[in-house]
Design a protein around this motif. Structure first.
Motif, PDB file in Angstrom:
ATOM      1  N   THR A   1      -0.344   5.905 -12.867  1.00 51.98           N
ATOM      2  CA  THR A   1      -0.682   4.500 -12.779  1.00 51.98           C
ATOM      3  C   THR A   1      -1.107   4.138 -13.826  1.00 51.98           C
ATOM      4  OG1 THR A   1      -2.607   6.205 -13.168  1.00 51.98           O
ATOM      5  CG2 THR A   1      -2.635   5.975 -11.045  1.00 51.98           C
ATOM      6  N   SER A   2      -0.395   4.238 -15.531  1.00 52.76           N
ATOM      7  CA  SER A   2      -1.038   3.626 -16.709  1.00 52.76           C
ATOM      8  C   SER A   2       0.365   2.460 -16.934  1.00 52.76           C
ATOM      9  CB  SER A   2      -1.130   4.845 -18.146  1.00 52.76           C
ATOM     10  OG  SER A   2      -0.177   5.443 -17.876  1.00 52.76           O
ATOM     11  N   THR A   3       1.185   2.913 -16.009  1.00 52.45           N
ATOM     12  CA  THR A   3       2.411   1.800 -17.147  1.00 52.45           C
ATOM     13  C   THR A   3       2.424   0.659 -16.882  1.00 52.45           C
ATOM     14  OG1 THR A   3       3.959   2.047 -15.061  1.00 52.45           O
ATOM     15  CG2 THR A   3       3.867   3.837 -16.967  1.00 52.45           C
ATOM     16  N   PRO A   4       2.841  -0.424 -17.188  1.00 54.20           N
ATOM     17  CA  PRO A   4       2.622  -2.298 -16.868  1.00 54.20           C
ATOM     18  C   PRO A   4       3.419  -2.256 -15.538  1.00 54.20           C
ATOM     19  CG  PRO A   4       3.475  -1.856 -18.840  1.00 54.20           C
ATOM     20  CD  PRO A   4       3.593  -0.681 -18.454  1.00 54.20           C
ATOM     21  N   PHE A   5       4.126  -1.600 -14.821  1.00 50.28           N
ATOM     22  CA  PHE A   5       4.787  -1.741 -13.867  1.00 50.28           C
ATOM     23  C   PHE A   5       3.665  -1.314 -12.147  1.00 50.28           C
ATOM     24  CE2 PHE A   5       7.367   0.453 -10.165  1.00 50.28           C
ATOM     25  CZ  PHE A   5       7.774  -0.931  -9.957  1.00 50.28           C
ATOM     26  N   ILE A   6       2.688  -0.341 -12.668  1.00 53.99           N
ATOM     27  CA  ILE A   6       2.074   0.253 -11.646  1.00 53.99           C
ATOM     28  C   ILE A   6       1.056  -0.540 -11.796  1.00 53.99           C
ATOM     29  CG2 ILE A   6       0.801   2.536 -10.836  1.00 53.99           C
ATOM     30  CD1 ILE A   6       4.532   2.421  -9.860  1.00 53.99           C
ATOM     31  N   LYS A   7       0.687  -1.351 -12.937  1.00 49.55           N
ATOM     32  CA  LYS A   7      -0.838  -1.785 -12.807  1.00 49.55           C
ATOM     33  C   LYS A   7      -0.344  -2.964 -12.661  1.00 49.55           C
ATOM     34  CE  LYS A   7      -2.912  -0.032 -17.230  1.00 49.55           C
ATOM     35  NZ  LYS A   7      -2.814  -0.638 -18.367  1.00 49.55           N
ATOM     36  N   GLU A   8       0.794  -3.883 -12.584  1.00 51.01           N
ATOM     37  CA  GLU A   8       1.113  -5.093 -12.004  1.00 51.01           C
ATOM     38  C   GLU A   8       0.868  -4.830 -10.419  1.00 51.01           C
ATOM     39  OE1 GLU A   8       4.990  -8.324 -11.852  1.00 51.01           O
ATOM     40  OE2 GLU A   8       5.183  -6.928 -13.985  1.00 51.01           O
ATOM     41  N   LEU A   9       1.827  -3.933  -9.577  1.00 50.83           N
ATOM     42  CA  LEU A   9       2.134  -3.690  -8.599  1.00 50.83           C
ATOM     43  C   LEU A   9       0.383  -3.542  -8.076  1.00 50.83           C
ATOM     44  CD1 LEU A   9       3.685  -2.882  -5.949  1.00 50.83           C
ATOM     45  CD2 LEU A   9       4.041  -0.502  -6.727  1.00 50.83           C
ATOM     46  N   ILE A  10      -0.287  -2.807  -8.346  1.00 56.08           N
ATOM     47  CA  ILE A  10      -1.733  -2.355  -8.018  1.00 56.08           C
ATOM     48  C   ILE A  10      -1.800  -3.631  -7.723  1.00 56.08           C
ATOM     49  CG2 ILE A  10      -3.966  -1.695  -8.479  1.00 56.08           C
ATOM     50  CD1 ILE A  10      -2.811   0.759  -9.267  1.00 56.08           C
ATOM     51  N   LEU A  11      -2.099  -4.878  -8.796  1.00 57.66           N
ATOM     52  CA  LEU A  11      -2.250  -6.099  -8.932  1.00 57.66           C
ATOM     53  C   LEU A  11      -2.096  -6.978  -7.955  1.00 57.66           C
ATOM     54  CD1 LEU A  11      -4.229  -8.059 -10.410  1.00 57.66           C
ATOM     55  CD2 LEU A  11      -2.125  -9.186 -12.340  1.00 57.66           C
ATOM     56  N   LYS A  12      -1.297  -6.921  -7.612  1.00 61.91           N
ATOM     57  CA  LYS A  12      -0.309  -7.547  -6.172  1.00 61.91           C
ATOM     58  C   LYS A  12      -0.897  -7.214  -5.230  1.00 61.91           C
ATOM     59  CE  LYS A  12       4.736  -8.917  -7.630  1.00 61.91           C
ATOM     60  NZ  LYS A  12       4.557  -8.879  -9.157  1.00 61.91           N
ATOM     61  N   LEU A  13      -1.506  -5.717  -5.040  1.00 58.42           N
ATOM     62  CA  LEU A  13      -1.568  -5.170  -3.392  1.00 58.42           C
ATOM     63  C   LEU A  13      -2.784  -6.240  -3.665  1.00 58.42           C
ATOM     64  CD1 LEU A  13      -2.187  -3.681  -1.354  1.00 58.42           C
ATOM     65  CD2 LEU A  13      -1.978  -1.394  -2.569  1.00 58.42           C
ATOM     66  N   GLU A  14      -3.756  -6.363  -4.770  1.00 62.61           N
ATOM     67  CA  GLU A  14      -4.768  -6.001  -4.747  1.00 62.61           C
ATOM     68  C   GLU A  14      -5.047  -7.861  -4.219  1.00 62.61           C
ATOM     69  OE1 GLU A  14      -6.438  -5.759  -8.338  1.00 62.61           O
ATOM     70  OE2 GLU A  14      -7.286  -3.297  -7.608  1.00 62.61           O
ATOM     71  N   GLU A  15      -4.707  -8.854  -4.755  1.00 68.73           N
ATOM     72  CA  GLU A  15      -4.490 -10.400  -4.503  1.00 68.73           C
ATOM     73  C   GLU A  15      -3.851 -10.274  -2.943  1.00 68.73           C
ATOM     74  OE1 GLU A  15      -1.961 -11.591  -7.442  1.00 68.73           O
ATOM     75  OE2 GLU A  15      -2.326 -11.256  -9.261  1.00 68.73           O
TER      76      GLU A  15
ATOM     77  N   THR B   1       1.204  -1.411   0.022  1.00 69.98           N
ATOM     78  CA  THR B   1      -0.422  -0.326   0.331  1.00 69.98           C
ATOM     79  C   THR B   1       0.741   1.682  -0.249  1.00 69.98           C
ATOM     80  OG1 THR B   1      -2.077  -1.151   1.072  1.00 69.98           O
ATOM     81  CG2 THR B   1      -2.281   1.491   1.412  1.00 69.98           C
ATOM     82  N   LYS B   2       2.117   1.079   0.943  1.00 70.43           N
ATOM     83  CA  LYS B   2       2.507   2.292   0.589  1.00 70.43           C
ATOM     84  C   LYS B   2       3.586   2.517  -0.536  1.00 70.43           C
ATOM     85  CE  LYS B   2       3.784   2.236   6.057  1.00 70.43           C
ATOM     86  NZ  LYS B   2       5.138   2.210   6.565  1.00 70.43           N
ATOM     87  N   ALA B   3       3.913   1.370  -1.259  1.00 65.40           N
ATOM     88  CA  ALA B   3       3.876   1.386  -2.728  1.00 65.40           C
ATOM     89  C   ALA B   3       3.992   1.854  -3.434  1.00 65.40           C
ATOM     90  CB  ALA B   3       5.016  -0.177  -2.873  1.00 65.40           C
ATOM     91  N   VAL B   4       2.779   1.325  -3.362  1.00 60.83           N
ATOM     92  CA  VAL B   4       1.641   2.622  -4.404  1.00 60.83           C
ATOM     93  C   VAL B   4       1.048   3.674  -4.340  1.00 60.83           C
ATOM     94  CG1 VAL B   4      -0.783   1.912  -5.574  1.00 60.83           C
ATOM     95  CG2 VAL B   4       0.395  -0.104  -4.713  1.00 60.83           C
ATOM     96  N   ASP B   5       1.205   4.283  -3.181  1.00 63.55           N
ATOM     97  CA  ASP B   5       0.931   5.428  -3.101  1.00 63.55           C
ATOM     98  C   ASP B   5       1.966   6.420  -3.243  1.00 63.55           C
ATOM     99  OD1 ASP B   5      -1.729   4.425  -1.265  1.00 63.55           O
ATOM    100  OD2 ASP B   5      -1.123   5.448   0.972  1.00 63.55           O
ATOM    101  N   THR B   6       3.184   5.659  -3.343  1.00 68.83           N
ATOM    102  CA  THR B   6       4.471   7.227  -3.973  1.00 68.83           C
ATOM    103  C   THR B   6       4.563   6.418  -5.005  1.00 68.83           C
ATOM    104  OG1 THR B   6       5.424   6.569  -1.184  1.00 68.83           O
ATOM    105  CG2 THR B   6       6.636   7.209  -3.239  1.00 68.83           C
ATOM    106  N   LEU B   7       4.394   5.380  -5.270  1.00 71.18           N
ATOM    107  CA  LEU B   7       5.217   5.188  -6.860  1.00 71.18           C
ATOM    108  C   LEU B   7       3.801   6.032  -8.004  1.00 71.18           C
ATOM    109  CD1 LEU B   7       6.670   1.323  -6.525  1.00 71.18           C
ATOM    110  CD2 LEU B   7       7.783   4.162  -6.639  1.00 71.18           C
ATOM    111  N   ARG B   8       2.970   5.551  -7.676  1.00 69.55           N
ATOM    112  CA  ARG B   8       1.753   5.826  -8.237  1.00 69.55           C
ATOM    113  C   ARG B   8       1.862   7.530  -8.934  1.00 69.55           C
ATOM    114  NH1 ARG B   8      -3.588   4.967  -5.166  1.00 69.55           N
ATOM    115  NH2 ARG B   8      -4.381   4.391  -7.348  1.00 69.55           N
ATOM    116  N   VAL B   9       2.734   8.236  -7.827  1.00 61.97           N
ATOM    117  CA  VAL B   9       2.994   9.891  -7.767  1.00 61.97           C
ATOM    118  C   VAL B   9       3.958  10.246  -9.018  1.00 61.97           C
ATOM    119  CG1 VAL B   9       3.928  11.931  -6.512  1.00 61.97           C
ATOM    120  CG2 VAL B   9       1.973  10.644  -5.491  1.00 61.97           C
TER     121      VAL B   9
END
Length: 486
Positions: free
Chosen positions: A453-467, A441-449
């Motif tokens: 939010t549209s790069t494959p890396f961030i999409k994969e990170l958000i998917l990991k968080l959801e899982e 969650t902390k990673a997403v909050d920082t790296l989405r800035v």
């Protein structure tokens, strides 16, 4: 430069010349954290190929590579990548093909970058490729070379490299002096192209991005999407404010940062952080980041040099440490680090890990707990432990680094976000799902800035968080008395 002014206006930016900084980029509107300020494709770029690692010349992929059958220097992952670069590579290929096998090994990424810049200019002059407002040779001509600041040894090296370019191209009336100056421009204006996790892949020249000045407290960050350079706001930037990024690693004392900037970029930084040099806050920061710890393990104070230059005293409890004691520990660390580097370079990882652990033990005796030297050792241990797949101990070291990252970087710094990401991945791998959710969650909050939010890396990170969240939710729903039979 009227075309550039208009192009910048479309990004809600303007260029101004400041007496102490030269060309600078200013915002014509308010930018909020996470907003893209400007995006530019490189004028020229090359992968950092070596004998042990090759990448596609277009997309930097390391899979399904084939060498150009003619020049035997350049690699491509497929016909589409090869075709996209053909107008430039056609001339480069012809030149490289004339070299014998021994001379081709001298064609380093830096030489190739200059070859491509020369070809790029020739093709623009002949109108074979377009010359746009943000991609034309006049922008390269406007870059500062700092030729008068370079020592004689470096000038001779650049001249030798320019002569090698001339030898390879064999063009009539080639301007060796201009190529020499361009090598100097590349050294202080070129950018290392990194992937989303800041691993270096290649080098590119982005003349418009080079207009953005440095600050040790930047309001924007430079990241890469494939080979495109993307500048995003990490702080609120009001209309009329200057846009700034960091050219160097900012986790260091003012003296260390100023030294790095002077050696590489030939200027003295006067940002708000550097203006505090010599003041108590600056002395405090320097003593914590690069200084010594109190002899009392329970004390969190930092050491300051005593007036007699006999040693250092703790600013919190007053305990004294003699110079001789500190020097002895420093020498032990230096000797062991030399051994560790040798073991690492010879791929003896288990031995290297053992030595680095001894280094860490002595550094804990010598340095402040938030020392960047101790942090660097733990980072090295983290990397090697992950290579040998010792995930549990890797996580232990990762968790030790996170508080230091939080103290040396602002909340929207990409390196902090990536450290949260590493910690979250290790926690999830080891089954610490609650911890993984917090870290990711902390990673997403920082790296989405910093990354959008549209790069494959961030999409994969958000998917990991959801899982990870789904797994945590599932575990909470399990009956407390349920026993799993192995």
């Amino acid at each position: 430069m009227e075309d550039l002014t208009e192009a910048l206006r479309q990004w809600d930016l303007r260029m101004s010349t400041l007496p102490e900084k030269g060309r600078s980029l200013f915002a014509n509107k308010d930018f909020f954290p996470g907003e893209v300020i400007i995006k530019q494709e490189p004028c020229v770029f090359v992968p950092n190929n070596s004998a042990s690692q090759a990448r596609c010349d277009t997309c930097f992929s390391s899979s399904n590579l084939k060498k150009c059958s003619a020049c035997r220097v350049v690699w491509y992952c497929g016909s589409s990548c090869q075709k996209s670069q053909w107008k430039v590579h056609q001339l480069e290929c012809r030149a490289l093909s004339r070299l014998d096998e021994d001379k081709r090994k001298y064609v380093t990424p830096s030489i190739r970058l200059m070859l491509k810049l020369c070809i790029h200019r020739k093709l623009q002059d002949e109108r074979i490729i377009p010359s746009t407002a943000t991609d034309n040779y006049r922008l390269v001509e406007a870059l500062v070379s700092h030729m008068s600041d370079i020592d004689q040894k470096q000038l001779v090296l650049y001249a030798q490299m320019a002569n090698l370019v001339n030898l390879i191209l064999q063009w009539p009336n080639i301007n060796i002096k201009e190529i020499t100056e361009n090598f100097s421009k590349l050294s202080c204006n070129g950018h290392t192209i990194c992937d989303s996790e800041f691993r270096p892949l290649g080098t590119g020249l982005y003349p418009v991005i080079s207009i953005i000045n440095h600050s040790c407290l930047p309001n924007a960050v430079l990241v890469f999407e494939d080979t495109a350079a993307v500048v995003r706001a990490v702080q609120y930037i009001s209309s009329g404010s200057e846009v700034s990024i960091s050219y160097i690693e900012t986790a260091g004392s003012t003296i260390t940062r100023q030294k790095a900037l002077k050696e590489q970029y030939f200027f003295t930084c006067s940002c708000p952080r550097c203006e505090n040099v010599g003041k108590f806050n600056d002395l405090h920061e320097s003593a914590v980041l690069e200084g010594y710890r109190c002899r009392d393990d329970s004390c969190t104070g930092f050491l300051l040099r005593d007036s007699d230059n006999r040693g250092f005293f703790c600013q919190r409890c007053g305990l004294f440490r003699a110079k001789e004691e500190l020097k002895e520990l420093s020498n032990k660390i230096r000797t062991m680090l030399d051994r560790a580097v040798t073991s690492t370079s010879s791929a003896q990882l288990e031995e290297a890990i053992s030595i680095y652990k001894m280094v860490e033990q002595f550094q804990r005796e010598l340095y402040h707990p938030r020392s960047i030297f101790l942090l660097q050792t733990r980072e090295q241990l983290l990397k090697m432990l992950m290579e040998v797949e010792d995930w549990k101990e890797a996580l232990a070291y990762c968790r030790l680094t996170v508080p230091v990252y939080e103290s040396v970087y602002p909340s929207n710094h990409p390196l902090l976000g990536l450290q949260y990401y590493t910690c979250g991945k290790l926690e999830w791998l080891l089954g610490y799902t609650d911890g993984a959710v917090r870290s990711l969650t902390k990673a997403v909050d920082t790296l989405r800035v910093t990354h959008g939010t549209s790069t494959p890396f961030i999409k994969e990170l958000i998917l990991k968080l959801e899982e990870a969240r789904a797994e945590t939710s599932y575990k909470l729903k399990l009956p407390s008395e349920r026993v799993t039979v192995l």
